[in-house]
Every structure is written in C-alpha cells, then in structure tokens.
Design a protein around this motif. Sequence first.
Motif, PDB file in Angstrom:
ATOM      1  N   ARG A   1      61.679  46.768  44.131  1.00 33.04           N
ATOM      2  CA  ARG A   1      60.541  46.714  44.430  1.00 33.04           C
ATOM      3  C   ARG A   1      59.501  47.404  45.388  1.00 33.04           C
ATOM      4  O   ARG A   1      58.467  48.189  44.860  1.00 33.04           O
ATOM      5  N   GLU A   2      61.111  48.017  46.639  1.00 29.82           N
ATOM      6  CA  GLU A   2      60.726  48.819  47.280  1.00 29.82           C
ATOM      7  C   GLU A   2      60.115  50.432  47.401  1.00 29.82           C
ATOM      8  O   GLU A   2      59.854  51.074  47.815  1.00 29.82           O
ATOM      9  N   SER A   3      60.695  50.390  46.090  1.00 31.58           N
ATOM     10  CA  SER A   3      60.686  52.007  45.014  1.00 31.58           C
ATOM     11  C   SER A   3      59.516  52.070  44.961  1.00 31.58           C
ATOM     12  O   SER A   3      59.105  53.557  43.840  1.00 31.58           O
ATOM     13  N   VAL A   4      58.679  51.305  44.056  1.00 26.76           N
ATOM     14  CA  VAL A   4      57.392  50.951  43.860  1.00 26.76           C
ATOM     15  C   VAL A   4      56.472  51.656  44.396  1.00 26.76           C
ATOM     16  O   VAL A   4      56.078  51.310  45.302  1.00 26.76           O
ATOM     17  N   THR A   5      55.188  52.377  44.180  1.00 27.54           N
ATOM     18  CA  THR A   5      54.568  53.090  43.907  1.00 27.54           C
ATOM     19  C   THR A   5      53.110  53.594  43.063  1.00 27.54           C
ATOM     20  O   THR A   5      53.446  53.132  41.792  1.00 27.54           O
ATOM     21  N   LEU A   6      52.317  51.678  43.190  1.00 26.50           N
ATOM     22  CA  LEU A   6      51.947  51.042  42.731  1.00 26.50           C
ATOM     23  C   LEU A   6      50.162  52.375  41.987  1.00 26.50           C
ATOM     24  O   LEU A   6      49.837  53.424  42.564  1.00 26.50           O
ATOM     25  N   PRO A   7      50.386  52.958  40.106  1.00 25.69           N
ATOM     26  CA  PRO A   7      49.583  53.913  40.423  1.00 25.69           C
ATOM     27  C   PRO A   7      47.888  53.677  40.536  1.00 25.69           C
ATOM     28  O   PRO A   7      47.935  52.624  41.188  1.00 25.69           O
ATOM     29  N   LYS A   8      46.762  54.606  40.373  1.00 22.13           N
ATOM     30  CA  LYS A   8      45.716  54.312  40.300  1.00 22.13           C
ATOM     31  C   LYS A   8      45.397  53.644  39.163  1.00 22.13           C
ATOM     32  O   LYS A   8      45.611  54.364  38.756  1.00 22.13           O
ATOM     33  N   PRO A   9      44.449  52.832  39.703  1.00 19.94           N
ATOM     34  CA  PRO A   9      43.956  51.761  38.066  1.00 19.94           C
ATOM     35  C   PRO A   9      43.119  52.717  37.857  1.00 19.94           C
ATOM     36  O   PRO A   9      42.375  53.196  38.288  1.00 19.94           O
ATOM     37  N   ALA A  10      43.085  52.919  36.310  1.00 20.01           N
ATOM     38  CA  ALA A  10      42.271  53.164  35.272  1.00 20.01           C
ATOM     39  C   ALA A  10      40.783  52.547  35.732  1.00 20.01           C
ATOM     40  O   ALA A  10      39.395  53.789  35.425  1.00 20.01           O
ATOM     41  N   SER A  11      40.830  51.608  35.905  1.00 24.03           N
ATOM     42  CA  SER A  11      39.502  51.025  36.280  1.00 24.03           C
ATOM     43  C   SER A  11      39.534  50.084  37.165  1.00 24.03           C
ATOM     44  O   SER A  11      40.078  48.645  37.218  1.00 24.03           O
ATOM     45  N   ARG A  12      38.865  50.344  38.588  1.00 30.43           N
ATOM     46  CA  ARG A  12      38.652  49.966  39.697  1.00 30.43           C
ATOM     47  C   ARG A  12      37.905  48.512  39.744  1.00 30.43           C
ATOM     48  O   ARG A  12      37.270  48.309  39.218  1.00 30.43           O
ATOM     49  N   ALA A  13      38.490  47.804  40.643  1.00 31.51           N
ATOM     50  CA  ALA A  13      37.552  46.312  41.244  1.00 31.51           C
ATOM     51  C   ALA A  13      36.143  47.084  41.215  1.00 31.51           C
ATOM     52  O   ALA A  13      36.157  48.100  42.137  1.00 31.51           O
TER      53      ALA A  13
ATOM     54  N   GLU B   1      53.038  53.127  33.455  1.00 31.86           N
ATOM     55  CA  GLU B   1      52.582  53.901  33.063  1.00 31.86           C
ATOM     56  C   GLU B   1      51.097  53.814  32.075  1.00 31.86           C
ATOM     57  O   GLU B   1      50.592  54.665  31.367  1.00 31.86           O
ATOM     58  N   ARG B   2      51.609  52.811  31.366  1.00 32.97           N
ATOM     59  CA  ARG B   2      49.310  52.168  30.918  1.00 32.97           C
ATOM     60  C   ARG B   2      48.397  51.749  31.447  1.00 32.97           C
ATOM     61  O   ARG B   2      48.219  52.271  32.481  1.00 32.97           O
ATOM     62  N   PRO B   3      47.388  52.499  31.738  1.00 32.14           N
ATOM     63  CA  PRO B   3      45.932  52.293  31.731  1.00 32.14           C
ATOM     64  C   PRO B   3      45.900  50.983  32.570  1.00 32.14           C
ATOM     65  O   PRO B   3      46.319  49.393  32.435  1.00 32.14           O
ATOM     66  N   LEU B   4      45.785  50.721  33.984  1.00 37.14           N
ATOM     67  CA  LEU B   4      45.858  49.522  34.479  1.00 37.14           C
ATOM     68  C   LEU B   4      44.385  49.032  34.907  1.00 37.14           C
ATOM     69  O   LEU B   4      42.815  50.230  35.424  1.00 37.14           O
ATOM     70  N   ILE B   5      44.255  48.150  35.046  1.00 39.10           N
ATOM     71  CA  ILE B   5      42.689  47.367  35.674  1.00 39.10           C
ATOM     72  C   ILE B   5      43.478  46.611  37.368  1.00 39.10           C
ATOM     73  O   ILE B   5      43.779  46.353  37.184  1.00 39.10           O
ATOM     74  N   GLU B   6      42.257  46.500  37.735  1.00 35.96           N
ATOM     75  CA  GLU B   6      41.998  46.330  39.243  1.00 35.96           C
ATOM     76  C   GLU B   6      40.885  45.195  39.018  1.00 35.96           C
ATOM     77  O   GLU B   6      40.232  45.400  38.449  1.00 35.96           O
ATOM     78  N   ARG B   7      40.851  43.319  39.674  1.00 37.75           N
ATOM     79  CA  ARG B   7      40.148  43.121  39.554  1.00 37.75           C
ATOM     80  C   ARG B   7      40.024  41.679  40.272  1.00 37.75           C
ATOM     81  O   ARG B   7      41.476  41.450  41.223  1.00 37.75           O
ATOM     82  N   GLU B   8      39.399  41.724  40.983  1.00 38.26           N
ATOM     83  CA  GLU B   8      38.995  40.158  42.094  1.00 38.26           C
ATOM     84  C   GLU B   8      39.054  38.622  41.119  1.00 38.26           C
ATOM     85  O   GLU B   8      38.272  38.498  40.530  1.00 38.26           O
ATOM     86  N   ILE B   9      40.063  38.191  41.766  1.00 38.11           N
ATOM     87  CA  ILE B   9      40.407  37.122  40.809  1.00 38.11           C
ATOM     88  C   ILE B   9      40.501  35.547  41.817  1.00 38.11           C
ATOM     89  O   ILE B   9      42.017  36.450  42.545  1.00 38.11           O
ATOM     90  N   THR B  10      40.018  34.776  41.610  1.00 39.31           N
ATOM     91  CA  THR B  10      40.736  33.677  42.260  1.00 39.31           C
ATOM     92  C   THR B  10      41.130  32.518  40.956  1.00 39.31           C
ATOM     93  O   THR B  10      41.304  32.353  39.631  1.00 39.31           O
ATOM     94  N   LEU B  11      42.774  31.986  42.115  1.00 39.23           N
ATOM     95  CA  LEU B  11      43.642  31.530  40.801  1.00 39.23           C
ATOM     96  C   LEU B  11      43.003  30.054  42.167  1.00 39.23           C
ATOM     97  O   LEU B  11      43.116  29.472  42.927  1.00 39.23           O
ATOM     98  N   CYS B  12      43.916  29.077  41.025  1.00 40.65           N
ATOM     99  CA  CYS B  12      43.629  27.497  41.593  1.00 40.65           C
ATOM    100  C   CYS B  12      44.831  26.862  40.960  1.00 40.65           C
ATOM    101  O   CYS B  12      45.126  26.850  39.654  1.00 40.65           O
ATOM    102  N   CYS B  13      45.677  25.947  41.068  1.00 41.14           N
ATOM    103  CA  CYS B  13      46.505  24.943  41.279  1.00 41.14           C
ATOM    104  C   CYS B  13      45.366  23.969  40.697  1.00 41.14           C
ATOM    105  O   CYS B  13      44.883  23.062  41.232  1.00 41.14           O
ATOM    106  N   VAL B  14      46.427  23.221  39.686  1.00 49.72           N
ATOM    107  CA  VAL B  14      45.844  21.899  38.761  1.00 49.72           C
ATOM    108  C   VAL B  14      46.594  21.273  39.792  1.00 49.72           C
ATOM    109  O   VAL B  14      45.684  20.316  39.488  1.00 49.72           O
ATOM    110  N   SER B  15      47.187  21.190  41.033  1.00 47.19           N
ATOM    111  CA  SER B  15      48.187  19.872  41.547  1.00 47.19           C
ATOM    112  C   SER B  15      46.713  19.983  42.915  1.00 47.19           C
ATOM    113  O   SER B  15      47.103  18.921  43.875  1.00 47.19           O
ATOM    114  N   ASN B  16      45.531  20.872  43.105  1.00 49.44           N
ATOM    115  CA  ASN B  16      44.863  20.838  43.643  1.00 49.44           C
ATOM    116  C   ASN B  16      43.922  19.656  43.582  1.00 49.44           C
ATOM    117  O   ASN B  16      43.148  18.921  43.207  1.00 49.44           O
TER     118      ASN B  16
END
Length: 537
Positions: free
Chosen positions: A214-226, A289-304
Amino acid sequence: MTTVSITRKALTRVTLAALSGLLAGFASLAVAELVSAAVRPEASPVTAVGGAAIDRTPAGVKDWAIRNFGEDDKLVLQLGIVVMLALFALAVGLLALRHRRAGSAAVLLFGVVGTAAAVSRPDSTGLVDGLPSLLGAIIGAALLYVLIGRLTRPHRDTGDEQDSERADEPEPEAGWDRRGFVIAATAAAAASTAAGAVGRALNSRSGQNAVASRESVTLPKPASRAKPIPAGAQLRVRGISPFTTPNDSFYRVDTALVVPKVDANSWRLRIHGKGVRRDLEFTYQDLLERPLIEREITLCCVSNEVGGPYIGHARWIGVRLADLLKEAGVKPPSRGGEADQIIARSVDGMTLGTPVEDVMDGRDAMLAVGMNGEPLPFVNGFPARMLVPGLYGYVSACKWIEDIELTTFDDYDAYWVKRKWARRAPIKTQSRIDTPKPFGRPEAGTVMVAGVAWAQHRGIEKVEIRVDDGPWRPAQLAEQGTVDTWRQWSYPWKAAPGGHTLTVRATDGTGELQTEERTKTVPDGASGWHSVVVTVD
C-alpha cells in the motif's frame, strides 16, 4: 489436625484448582495464537469463534449491538468471548479437582469448538485452519492434568518420619506438592505469556507485505476528475458535520473481527458467471492502468438509525464497474441480460448482492482504489472495494473484494439476505440535526439549527424545520455537490426560554417528501423524522 485447618487447606486447593483451569485456558489461547502465525491470523480461536458467532447472530441482535456499542461492537464481542472462556476454564479446573481426567478432557472441548468454528467460516482454507485451536487445547489439557496432579498427589518430604506416617492417611488435604505446583504453575504462566507474545508479534508481521504494497502505491491522475466541491457546500456553523469526512473518522460497520490486510501485489479480481462471455481476471496494477474516474459520493449504512452516525462522504477514485462488466460481455436485464444480480465476494468470505441494472444504468458505480486522495485505508477495503451510489452499503459496498459472480436473485441469496434483510435496498430520504445536540442548553436568542440531509442519486431539494407543534419553516440549503452527495442546511431559530422539540424533514430531488412513519433498520433501512429536545436558558 483441626477442622478449621482442614477447611482452610481444602479452600486453598479449590482456589488453586480454579487457577489451574485459568492457566490451562491461557496456555491454550497462547499456543493457538502462536500456531495461527504459521497458518493465518484469522484461524486463531477468538477470531474464529467470534466470526462464527457473528454469522449465527440474528439480524435484530446485530442491529442492537451496533446501536448500543457502535464501532466497538467487535471489541465487546471479543471481550465477551474471553470472559466466557475464563468462566469455562474456572469450571473445568474445579471439575478436574474431583475428576482429573474428565476435567482435562473438557479442555479438549475448547479445541473441538474452535476447530469447528475455524473450518466452517466462509473464508476457511480447510482443515488446517483448525490446527491452532486443536493444538492449543491439547497443550491446555496436558497442563491441567499436570497441575491438578500436584494438588491431588500426597507429598512426602524425605527423611521426615512424621510425613511418612502422614502419607498413609486417607485425607488428601493432609499433604500435597505445594512446591511442585508453584514451580509448574509459574513455568506454565511464563511459557504461555512468551508464546502468546511471539504469536502476536508474528501475526502482526504477517501483514507487513500488505502494508508495504500500500505504501508503494502512487495513484494515477484520474481520466475523469470530480467536479470541484462548490464553495458554499460547507456551512460555517459550529457543530455541523464536515462536508468531507476524514478517512480516520469514516464510519466502519462490517463483520471482520480482524481487518484483512491484503498484499496488492498478489491480489486478483475475477469476473465470471451467468451471461459472462469470457471470464476476466485483473491485478491491482491492471486497475491502476485503466482510465480512472474521480467522484464525490456519500455512503450510508443500512444500520444507521434515524439521526444516526453511520454515514460519511469522501472523494473516491476507481474504475467504472459497468465498463468491466461490458468487457466480460455482460448485459443488464433491460437489454436481455441473463443475470440480474452481482454477487461480490470479499477475501473474508462476505457476500453482497447488487442489482446488475443499478450498476449499469449510467450511475458512477465503481471499483474504488482511492479515498480522499490516498490509496484506500485497510479498514476501508484496500486494495479495492465496490461503490454504487444510491444503495445501502450491505448491497453495494463490498470491501476487500476479490470475486464478482453474475447470477440471479432467484438462484442466490447473499449473506445479509439470508439473515432477513431486503434483497434490494435503495437509500431512503433522510435528514439529521447536528446542532444543537440532544438535551443541549442553548441560550435564549438566535440559535443556529443545522445538519445534513441525503437521498443519494436523487439529491435534496428542500429541508424544513418545525419547533414544537408549530408550522414547518424552510431551512437555508447549502450548495449541493451532486445528487450523490449529502447536503448541509441551517435555520436561524429565535429561541425562547423553556423546553422545546426541534424536528427536521427533507424532500428529495424527485419531489418526494421524507416519510414520518418510524421504522427500524431491518429489513431495508430506518425511516422517520429526526427530533432533538433542548432546554433554552
């Protein structure tokens, strides 16, 4: 020998017998921990039995645990298991004082239960997972047999004629090997402590490769930015939740007692099943190495529950899941596809069922590899997890994913569905008051009431506030990020002294008003209006 002396000696032996049971239990756990380092950490008895307990716990009980203990529910379970084992060990020690072989044999029952739990887990690698529990129980049984032997065997001091005569007495309390017991018990405690410490150290080191990957990972720039978060999306109101939830504050609700640490270099994801023209397999590097997307997403648990904390927002980076399915030849049911359900499998054996139609209808469903600008934290699913905006997590957000199988709802029920949760679970329109807090004591005058509302994939159109039984008043809405994000709101309340009830409700982007009907989280999420009671000074 007086009656008082005999009673005292008997009480001492009973106490030491109970201590022997505890030492045997401790040795069993310590040896099992050491052996699990050679097998895998998840095979340790406490983890295996805890996982089996979670699997067999009714949904209502799990919901109760989450409601009362929050993210500490797993710690409480583990402590409960340890307490139960301690009580069992005490009882076994007392049994062994009267029936030495039966007591030692009872310790083996611990190994049978642990072995059965380990090999029956969904992620079990086979009978080898039962070795830690089995070997630990054998050592514990042998230790108990030895310790009880020191308590029940009359002791003869050489050269003491009086003791030789006493050895012929039928009273076992008249003499027992005190010195031998102390030496054996001390040595056992020291050896068990060392074994447990070494086992823990080795198990913690077993995840070092995963940490390094995990420490060695450098995330590529997304092809589709948020799109940039609007400047007005975050209100400047003290006490309101931040629009973006920091990674270390993001809620966690799952069944993993031990957070999986997966080495990204050896991780693989397979796509197969009904309607798949050709099976696909991806490495972690393949995804990056695939085209990446970047998105703003809110997550919610059903136990909420209504007004609950199990919701958070992040900026995610990943691969469109629909693109991967299309490459495999998958079609949604609306276009003649054979499969209507995706079964996502985690490395820990968890299964989640997601509607194929929802994944392929154009929303930003993804296999996420990044969260708020960094690789996924382990607790949030590194190396990859599923996200499907608009669906509760238990049908869409598989963490530590390693397998995607296309099937149908008729053919397969996923983990939570087998436990009476709904097969399909779109997120309900909800709103929450963040400030003032329940039972707060604000001062009279203008009090800013504020919070968040959410209806992922539909957006929030309106939020209203009611004070006591008064009329509904429109709140001021912050800028909306996207229809997949929550939305902040505020309302300047002219507060008069006394006790008051504040209630909030929201209307989603389709014009549907949040329902007042109060329901529990099972089977498809809680509903109802959130209220707080305050006293204005």
